[in-house]
Design a protein around this motif. Sequence first.
Motif, PDB file in Angstrom:
ATOM      1  N   MET A  62       8.542   5.065 -13.298  1.00 59.74           N
ATOM      2  CA  MET A  62       8.759   3.660 -13.002  1.00 59.74           C
ATOM      3  C   MET A  62       7.650   2.831 -13.329  1.00 59.74           C
ATOM      4  N   ARG A  63       6.398   3.300 -13.201  1.00 65.48           N
ATOM      5  CA  ARG A  63       5.352   2.645 -13.875  1.00 65.48           C
ATOM      6  C   ARG A  63       5.458   2.089 -15.428  1.00 65.48           C
ATOM      7  N   ILE A  64       5.782   3.325 -16.030  1.00 65.28           N
ATOM      8  CA  ILE A  64       6.020   3.040 -17.720  1.00 65.28           C
ATOM      9  C   ILE A  64       7.076   2.140 -18.041  1.00 65.28           C
ATOM     10  N   ALA A  65       8.170   2.300 -17.016  1.00 61.33           N
ATOM     11  CA  ALA A  65       9.362   1.376 -17.250  1.00 61.33           C
ATOM     12  C   ALA A  65       8.749  -0.156 -17.204  1.00 61.33           C
ATOM     13  N   ARG A  66       7.963  -0.190 -15.976  1.00 67.22           N
ATOM     14  CA  ARG A  66       7.347  -1.855 -15.726  1.00 67.22           C
ATOM     15  C   ARG A  66       6.387  -2.170 -16.847  1.00 67.22           C
ATOM     16  N   ARG A  67       5.694  -1.220 -17.586  1.00 68.42           N
ATOM     17  CA  ARG A  67       5.031  -1.459 -18.578  1.00 68.42           C
ATOM     18  C   ARG A  67       5.477  -2.040 -19.847  1.00 68.42           C
ATOM     19  N   MET A  68       6.777  -1.180 -20.160  1.00 66.62           N
ATOM     20  CA  MET A  68       7.752  -1.341 -21.202  1.00 66.62           C
ATOM     21  C   MET A  68       8.518  -2.765 -21.091  1.00 66.62           C
ATOM     22  N   GLY A  69       8.837  -3.188 -19.845  1.00 62.48           N
ATOM     23  CA  GLY A  69       9.438  -4.493 -19.610  1.00 62.48           C
ATOM     24  C   GLY A  69       8.334  -5.654 -19.854  1.00 62.48           C
TER      25      GLY A  69
END
Length: 71
Positions: A62-69
């Motif tokens: 979830m952290r990685i997805a937020r960063r990618m967003g």
Amino acid sequence: MNANQLINMAVRIVMRKVLHKGIDAGIDMASRRGQGHDAGAEPDPQSQAQTRETRKRLQQSMRIARRMGRF
């Protein structure tokens, strides 16, 4: 900063916390739903360890997805 902005900021913070607690409670209820009659019983240590690892991986993703967003 005027009073309206301060009030909106405080309301946003409180609502975010309430929303996250509700989501967490819903996910916990959904995960216990498929366990049958022993939903309230203590799971074995191996199951608890596996759950912790799964939760840790989910939080990392979830952290990685937020960063990618952000890009």
